[in-house]
Design a protein around this motif. Structure first.
Motif, PDB file in Angstrom:
ATOM      1  N   MET A   1       0.829  -1.206   0.000  1.00  0.00           N
ATOM      2  CA  MET A   1       0.000   0.000   0.000  1.00  0.00           C
ATOM      3  C   MET A   1       0.866   1.259   0.000  1.00  0.00           C
ATOM      4  SD  MET A   1      -3.088  -1.026  -0.203  1.00  0.00           S
ATOM      5  CE  MET A   1      -2.279  -2.205  -1.286  1.00  0.00           C
ATOM      6  N   ARG A   2       1.918   1.235   0.838  1.00  0.00           N
ATOM      7  CA  ARG A   2       2.825   2.385   0.864  1.00  0.00           C
ATOM      8  C   ARG A   2       3.587   2.508  -0.448  1.00  0.00           C
ATOM      9  NH1 ARG A   2       3.012   7.347   2.105  1.00  0.00           N
ATOM     10  NH2 ARG A   2       4.998   8.136   2.898  1.00  0.00           N
ATOM     11  N   HIS A   3       3.912   1.374  -1.045  1.00  0.00           N
ATOM     12  CA  HIS A   3       4.605   1.362  -2.334  1.00  0.00           C
ATOM     13  C   HIS A   3       3.745   2.043  -3.404  1.00  0.00           C
ATOM     14  CE1 HIS A   3       7.780  -1.200  -4.658  1.00  0.00           C
ATOM     15  NE2 HIS A   3       7.691   0.017  -5.139  1.00  0.00           N
ATOM     16  N   ILE A   4       2.466   1.708  -3.414  1.00  0.00           N
ATOM     17  CA  ILE A   4       1.553   2.319  -4.385  1.00  0.00           C
ATOM     18  C   ILE A   4       1.440   3.814  -4.141  1.00  0.00           C
ATOM     19  CG2 ILE A   4      -0.849   2.395  -5.163  1.00  0.00           C
ATOM     20  CD1 ILE A   4      -0.996  -0.625  -4.552  1.00  0.00           C
ATOM     21  N   GLU A   5       1.356   4.224  -2.878  1.00  0.00           N
ATOM     22  CA  GLU A   5       1.259   5.652  -2.554  1.00  0.00           C
ATOM     23  C   GLU A   5       2.478   6.421  -3.042  1.00  0.00           C
ATOM     24  OE1 GLU A   5      -1.282   5.033   1.601  1.00  0.00           O
ATOM     25  OE2 GLU A   5       0.742   5.874   1.627  1.00  0.00           O
ATOM     26  N   LEU A   6       3.666   5.859  -2.839  1.00  0.00           N
ATOM     27  CA  LEU A   6       4.896   6.553  -3.214  1.00  0.00           C
ATOM     28  C   LEU A   6       5.122   6.530  -4.721  1.00  0.00           C
ATOM     29  CD1 LEU A   6       7.218   5.267  -0.344  1.00  0.00           C
ATOM     30  CD2 LEU A   6       6.260   7.568  -0.593  1.00  0.00           C
ATOM     31  N   ALA A   7       4.745   5.425  -5.389  1.00  0.00           N
ATOM     32  CA  ALA A   7       4.920   5.342  -6.841  1.00  0.00           C
ATOM     33  C   ALA A   7       3.858   6.149  -7.580  1.00  0.00           C
ATOM     34  CB  ALA A   7       4.877   3.878  -7.290  1.00  0.00           C
ATOM     35  N   ALA A   8       2.678   6.293  -6.991  1.00  0.00           N
ATOM     36  CA  ALA A   8       1.580   7.123  -7.514  1.00  0.00           C
ATOM     37  C   ALA A   8       1.243   6.836  -8.975  1.00  0.00           C
ATOM     38  CB  ALA A   8       1.923   8.598  -7.338  1.00  0.00           C
ATOM     39  N   PRO A   9       0.920   5.594  -9.334  1.00  0.00           N
ATOM     40  CA  PRO A   9       0.521   5.301 -10.720  1.00  0.00           C
ATOM     41  C   PRO A   9      -0.921   5.722 -10.981  1.00  0.00           C
ATOM     42  CG  PRO A   9       0.319   3.326  -9.415  1.00  0.00           C
ATOM     43  CD  PRO A   9       0.874   4.373  -8.495  1.00  0.00           C
ATOM     44  N   ASP A  10      -1.270   5.827 -12.259  1.00  0.00           N
ATOM     45  CA  ASP A  10      -2.669   6.025 -12.641  1.00  0.00           C
ATOM     46  C   ASP A  10      -3.398   4.690 -12.751  1.00  0.00           C
ATOM     47  OD1 ASP A  10      -2.332   8.795 -12.838  1.00  0.00           O
ATOM     48  OD2 ASP A  10      -1.670   8.647 -14.926  1.00  0.00           O
ATOM     49  N   PHE A  11      -2.678   3.675 -13.226  1.00  0.00           N
ATOM     50  CA  PHE A  11      -3.276   2.364 -13.459  1.00  0.00           C
ATOM     51  C   PHE A  11      -2.388   1.273 -12.867  1.00  0.00           C
ATOM     52  CE2 PHE A  11      -4.253   5.115 -17.109  1.00  0.00           C
ATOM     53  CZ  PHE A  11      -5.638   5.170 -17.005  1.00  0.00           C
ATOM     54  N   ILE A  12      -3.041   0.231 -12.378  1.00  0.00           N
ATOM     55  CA  ILE A  12      -2.336  -0.951 -11.872  1.00  0.00           C
ATOM     56  C   ILE A  12      -2.739  -2.142 -12.721  1.00  0.00           C
ATOM     57  CG2 ILE A  12      -2.109  -2.560  -9.950  1.00  0.00           C
ATOM     58  CD1 ILE A  12      -2.531  -0.223  -8.043  1.00  0.00           C
ATOM     59  N   LEU A  13      -1.753  -2.834 -13.273  1.00  0.00           N
ATOM     60  CA  LEU A  13      -1.976  -4.095 -13.974  1.00  0.00           C
ATOM     61  C   LEU A  13      -1.640  -5.199 -12.982  1.00  0.00           C
ATOM     62  CD1 LEU A  13      -2.661  -5.565 -16.653  1.00  0.00           C
ATOM     63  CD2 LEU A  13      -0.217  -5.460 -17.210  1.00  0.00           C
ATOM     64  N   ALA A  14      -2.669  -5.869 -12.449  1.00  0.00           N
ATOM     65  CA  ALA A  14      -2.487  -6.897 -11.429  1.00  0.00           C
ATOM     66  C   ALA A  14      -2.453  -8.267 -12.088  1.00  0.00           C
ATOM     67  CB  ALA A  14      -3.611  -6.824 -10.394  1.00  0.00           C
ATOM     68  N   LEU A  15      -1.351  -8.979 -11.933  1.00  0.00           N
ATOM     69  CA  LEU A  15      -1.127 -10.222 -12.664  1.00  0.00           C
ATOM     70  C   LEU A  15      -1.223 -11.439 -11.751  1.00  0.00           C
ATOM     71  CD1 LEU A  15       1.897  -9.052 -14.853  1.00  0.00           C
ATOM     72  CD2 LEU A  15      -0.537  -9.087 -15.455  1.00  0.00           C
ATOM     73  N   GLY A  16      -2.300 -12.178 -11.879  1.00  0.00           N
ATOM     74  CA  GLY A  16      -2.457 -13.409 -11.129  1.00  0.00           C
ATOM     75  C   GLY A  16      -3.370 -13.265  -9.923  1.00  0.00           C
ATOM     76  N   ASN A  17      -3.698 -14.405  -9.327  1.00  0.00           N
ATOM     77  CA  ASN A  17      -4.634 -14.432  -8.210  1.00  0.00           C
ATOM     78  C   ASN A  17      -4.164 -13.633  -6.999  1.00  0.00           C
ATOM     79  OD1 ASN A  17      -6.946 -16.004  -8.954  1.00  0.00           O
ATOM     80  ND2 ASN A  17      -5.685 -17.844  -8.931  1.00  0.00           N
ATOM     81  N   THR A  18      -2.890 -13.793  -6.628  1.00  0.00           N
ATOM     82  CA  THR A  18      -2.420 -13.191  -5.383  1.00  0.00           C
ATOM     83  C   THR A  18      -2.593 -11.680  -5.349  1.00  0.00           C
ATOM     84  OG1 THR A  18      -0.874 -15.014  -4.982  1.00  0.00           O
ATOM     85  CG2 THR A  18      -0.449 -12.951  -3.832  1.00  0.00           C
ATOM     86  N   PRO A  19      -2.083 -10.918  -6.328  1.00  0.00           N
ATOM     87  CA  PRO A  19      -2.271  -9.465  -6.250  1.00  0.00           C
ATOM     88  C   PRO A  19      -3.722  -9.031  -6.421  1.00  0.00           C
ATOM     89  CG  PRO A  19      -1.219 -10.056  -8.313  1.00  0.00           C
ATOM     90  CD  PRO A  19      -1.230 -11.287  -7.469  1.00  0.00           C
ATOM     91  N   VAL A  20      -4.461  -9.726  -7.268  1.00  0.00           N
ATOM     92  CA  VAL A  20      -5.863  -9.351  -7.490  1.00  0.00           C
ATOM     93  C   VAL A  20      -6.674  -9.532  -6.215  1.00  0.00           C
ATOM     94  CG1 VAL A  20      -7.970  -9.980  -8.721  1.00  0.00           C
ATOM     95  CG2 VAL A  20      -5.812  -9.770  -9.967  1.00  0.00           C
ATOM     96  N   GLN A  21      -6.530 -10.687  -5.579  1.00  0.00           N
ATOM     97  CA  GLN A  21      -7.305 -10.950  -4.377  1.00  0.00           C
ATOM     98  C   GLN A  21      -6.847 -10.080  -3.207  1.00  0.00           C
ATOM     99  OE1 GLN A  21      -6.969 -15.214  -3.932  1.00  0.00           O
ATOM    100  NE2 GLN A  21      -8.503 -15.611  -5.525  1.00  0.00           N
ATOM    101  N   ALA A  22      -5.547  -9.793  -3.134  1.00  0.00           N
ATOM    102  CA  ALA A  22      -5.047  -8.955  -2.043  1.00  0.00           C
ATOM    103  C   ALA A  22      -5.475  -7.502  -2.219  1.00  0.00           C
ATOM    104  CB  ALA A  22      -3.524  -9.056  -1.971  1.00  0.00           C
ATOM    105  N   LEU A  23      -5.371  -6.980  -3.432  1.00  0.00           N
ATOM    106  CA  LEU A  23      -5.693  -5.579  -3.670  1.00  0.00           C
ATOM    107  C   LEU A  23      -7.186  -5.307  -3.607  1.00  0.00           C
ATOM    108  CD1 LEU A  23      -3.276  -4.811  -6.641  1.00  0.00           C
ATOM    109  CD2 LEU A  23      -3.190  -3.728  -4.391  1.00  0.00           C
ATOM    110  N   LEU A  24      -7.967  -6.244  -4.089  1.00  0.00           N
ATOM    111  CA  LEU A  24      -9.406  -6.007  -4.221  1.00  0.00           C
ATOM    112  C   LEU A  24     -10.230  -6.710  -3.151  1.00  0.00           C
ATOM    113  CD1 LEU A  24      -9.644  -6.270  -8.112  1.00  0.00           C
ATOM    114  CD2 LEU A  24      -9.328  -4.225  -6.698  1.00  0.00           C
ATOM    115  N   ALA A  25      -9.547  -7.328  -2.178  1.00  0.00           N
ATOM    116  CA  ALA A  25     -10.227  -7.979  -1.056  1.00  0.00           C
ATOM    117  C   ALA A  25     -11.329  -8.917  -1.542  1.00  0.00           C
ATOM    118  CB  ALA A  25     -10.796  -6.940  -0.100  1.00  0.00           C
ATOM    119  N   THR A  26     -10.949  -9.834  -2.423  1.00  0.00           N
ATOM    120  CA  THR A  26     -11.903 -10.773  -2.982  1.00  0.00           C
ATOM    121  C   THR A  26     -11.318 -12.173  -2.950  1.00  0.00           C
ATOM    122  OG1 THR A  26     -13.199 -11.323  -4.962  1.00  0.00           O
ATOM    123  CG2 THR A  26     -11.015 -10.408  -5.320  1.00  0.00           C
TER     124      THR A  26
END
Length: 296
Positions: free
Chosen positions: A212-237
């Motif tokens: 979360m802190r990494h995303i705040e500091l990098a400040a992207p417009d879009f995130i390409l989430a690749l695979g189950n782990t990042p998708v489920q972690a980021l989107l709480a699903t």
């Protein structure tokens, strides 16, 4: 032949049999730091493996009588008393530590020192990020593999080469200096799990404050989430990537638009899914070019 020689021969024969069957990596319940010291690595090849606890015997008493530097030759240093921290305490600690980082460099350093996970004990390098900080697109994968652990950068193996070709097909590159043409790449986990296994949900949760802190500091417009782990972690699903891919979501904490897609490693195993991944890339390209995005 002594009992020790007989045991040594039996263990050597068992190891040779496993190697012949194709086993090339020992995986335990918890990772071991086999890179702690050169002395430890050298001593391990000279001293016999430690045996499970057994009732005292004459040979055991002789071993106990030896000076500590002889009886423990080649032993791996014990982990710090503060590592690992369990459960909620570790997650709270990670949240507090991540908040202290004000730059990407500081974040990498506090992650390197974080002792809340024993994954670090079995890895060679912290794998923090690659690409251009400030890029409009942030690519988030699952965890480092063997090659990434060796080099210390994410997505450098076969899956990374495929990712570079995928990004290049829509005009992006991790080496591009222009944030509008660049990609910034990281993983949910910064340390390689033993045997390249899939990260557990507990491991992903533990490192989420850093991400979360990494995303705040990098400040992207879009995130390409690749695979189950990042998708489920980021989107709480708990929904799998097959149903999630290609459907824009908004990451509530950062406000970034998230596009789930297949991990390149999966595409290498299932090339028939590349057509769907290509559609996802085209959707990302359209968003970068200003096409409206309606997150679900």
């Amino acid at each position: 032949m002594s009992a020790r020689e007989s045991l040594h021969d039996s263990l050597a024969a068992a190891l040779a049999w496993q190697i012949e069957l194709g086993a090339d990596e020992a995986i335990l319940d918890a990772p071991q730091d086999r890179f702690a010291t050169a002395q430890g690595a050298a001593g391990a090849s000279q001293a016999p493996a430690a045996l499970p606890a057994a009732p005292p015997s004459t040979s055991n008493r002789r071993a106990e009588a030896r000076p500590p530097e002889q009886s423990k030759a080649g032993a791996r240093p014990a982990p710090s008393a503060s590592a690992p921290i369990d459960g909620a305490d570790a997650e709270a600690d990670a949240t507090a530590i991540a908040a202290t980082a004000n730059t990407l460099e500081e974040l990498a350093e506090v992650m390197r020192r974080f002792e809340g996970s024993d994954l670090r004990l079995g890895a060679k390098n912290l794998v923090f990020s690659d690409g251009t900080p400030g890029a409009r697109v942030m690519v988030i994968g699952e965890a480092p593999g063997a090659e990434e652990d060796r080099v210390g950068r994410p997505f450098v193996g076969r899956a990374g080469q495929l990712l570079d070709r995928m990004l290049g097909a829509i005009g992006l590159a991790r080496t591009a200096p222009d944030p509008g043409e660049a990609a910034y790449i990281t993983n949910v986990l910064p340390w390689r799990p033993p045997g390249n296994r899939t990260p557990s949900s507990a491991e992903a949760a533990l490192f989420m404050p850093f991400l979360m802190r990494h995303i705040e500091l990098a400040a992207p417009d879009f995130i390409l989430a690749l695979g189950n782990t990042p998708v489920q972690a980021l989107l709480a699903t708990t929904t799998g990537i097959t149903r999630m891919r290609g459907r824009w979501r908004r990451h509530e904490a950062s406000g970034c638009l998230v596009l789930p897609s297949f991990h390149p490693a999966y595409l290498l195993r299932s090339p028939e899914r590349k057509r769907e991944a290509w559609r996802d890339l085209l959707a990302l390209r359209a968003a970068l070019d200003g096409a409206p995005v309606a997150p679900e």
